[in-house]
Write an enzyme that holds these catalytic residues in place. Structure first.
Site, PDB file in Angstrom:
ATOM      1  N   VAL A  71       0.857  -1.174   0.000  1.00  0.00           N
ATOM      2  CA  VAL A  71       0.000   0.000   0.000  1.00  0.00           C
ATOM      3  C   VAL A  71       0.898   1.231   0.000  1.00  0.00           C
ATOM      4  CG1 VAL A  71      -1.839   1.258   1.180  1.00  0.00           C
ATOM      5  CG2 VAL A  71      -1.754  -1.251   1.303  1.00  0.00           C
ATOM      6  N   CYS A  72       0.635   2.140  -0.921  1.00  0.00           N
ATOM      7  CA  CYS A  72       1.322   3.426  -0.945  1.00  0.00           C
ATOM      8  C   CYS A  72       2.845   3.234  -0.997  1.00  0.00           C
ATOM      9  CB  CYS A  72       0.872   4.253   0.265  1.00  0.00           C
ATOM     10  SG  CYS A  72       1.280   6.004   0.196  1.00  0.00           S
TER      11      CYS A  72
END
Length: 328
Positions: free
Chosen positions: A107-108
């Site tokens: 994520v990210c």
């Protein structure tokens, strides 16, 4: 539905983004309400609780070195990852856990951890739009896709900034159980199954430092000062006293673009700011230097895949319209 529990190991660390964990976790939890069976374990190097970006302590279920293999490994992000080398112990833990997992996701800025572990070599990937250039520099063998909300390359998934972890988790659930379950979860969480447009709709078009060459800085300043003036190639070249061909070569060499594309990006960013401020699309076109609404619409379609009106509806205000408030 799967006949056994699907185990998800979430690799966390001090400074992790809380929403990178909680967003996907809520998707998996919601899936369980509809009959799936996901079992999440929070994993960290050393096994001690970690401190999140909001100062909250996050308990850890298992020390990374002692964890059994997971079906899915999910690596969260953190604000410091793009700016500093990834902790070798964290990268080693990600590599070891990934070796036993059926699929790996980030994520990210968790993509920087996967990159440091060598898990993105030869793959396509993405991360938060502010850090895609840094990811490309740190992972030269990775094809970074700046506009993607999430990218799947084989069994490796990477996603854009923070809330894109929800999009990613929905995609993982859909892979496991099909679109009907993902649709139910999306409706329950009041999110889209798939967002319209990529993450470029959230970003500034002109990223990075100002041009180094004085001639190019003069042009940038002139266009920003008055985007409605004549900024054709001949006019720009005359302003800085070079030939149009030489000016084009300078733009290519330093900014990897043409003078006209650069002018359009400046005007495009001005138009977005005007729409954010409440101007209608026709006014935004005129005040930002586009010759017509149609030319502005084409620019929005090229850069965002949206019309100016669609962009404005998404970003101009969080306040519902009077029609929405009154139910008419």
């Amino acid at each position: 539905m799967a006949s056994r529990a699907h185990t998800v190991g979430v690799l966390v660390f001090d400074g992790m983004k809380m929403l990178d964990l909680s967003g996907p976790a809520e998707v998996f939890s919601e899936a369980n309400r509809y009959g799936a069976e996901y079992r999440l374990s929070i994993v960290a190097v050393g096994g001690a609780p970690v401190r999140s970006s909001i100062g909250m302590s996050v308990p850890v279920d298992v020390e990374a070195a002692a964890a059994d293999p997971f079906d899915t490994l999910l690596v969260v992000g953190g604000d410091l990852l793009p700016a500093a080398p990834v902790d070798p112990a964290l990268a080693a833990a990600a590599k070891a856990l990934a070796a036993g997992a059926e699929r790996v996701a980030s994520v990210c800025t968790g993509a920087f951890v996967l990159g440091a572990a060598g898990l993105l070599e030869g793959k396509r990937a993405t991360t938060h739009w502010q850090h895609t250039a840094a990811l490309a520099r740190s992972c030269p063998l990775t094809r970074v896709e700046p506009d993607a909300i999430f990218v799947r390359d084989g069994s490796t998934y990477t996603s854009a900034g923070v809330t894109a972890g929800i999009d990613l988790a929905l995609a993982l659930v859909e892979q496991d159980h099909g679109p009907d379950l993902s649709r139910k979860i999306a409706r329950s969480l009041v999110v889209y199954m798939q967002r319209a447009g990529g993450q470029s709709q959230f970003s500034a078009s002109l990223q990075g430092p100002a041009p180094r060459t004085p001639v190019l800085r003069m042009i940038q300043d002139a266009v920003q000062a008055d985007p409605t003036a004549d900024h054709g190639l001949e006019a720009l070249a005359a302003r800085v006293r070079v030939s149009p061909r030489h000016l084009t070569r300078m733009f290519r060499a330093e900014l990897d673009t043409t003078p006209m594309k650069y002018v359009e990006l400046i005007r495009f960013d001005r138009a977005k700011a005007l729409l954010d401020a409440g101007h209608n699309a026709t006014e935004a076109a005129s005040l930002s230097g586009f010759p017509s609404y149609e030319s502005l619409r084409r620019a929005f379609a090229r850069h965002l895949g949206l019309s100016p009106t669609q962009y404005q509806q998404r970003f101009a205000t969080t306040t519902p319209t009077s029609r929405a408030r009154t139910g008419r």
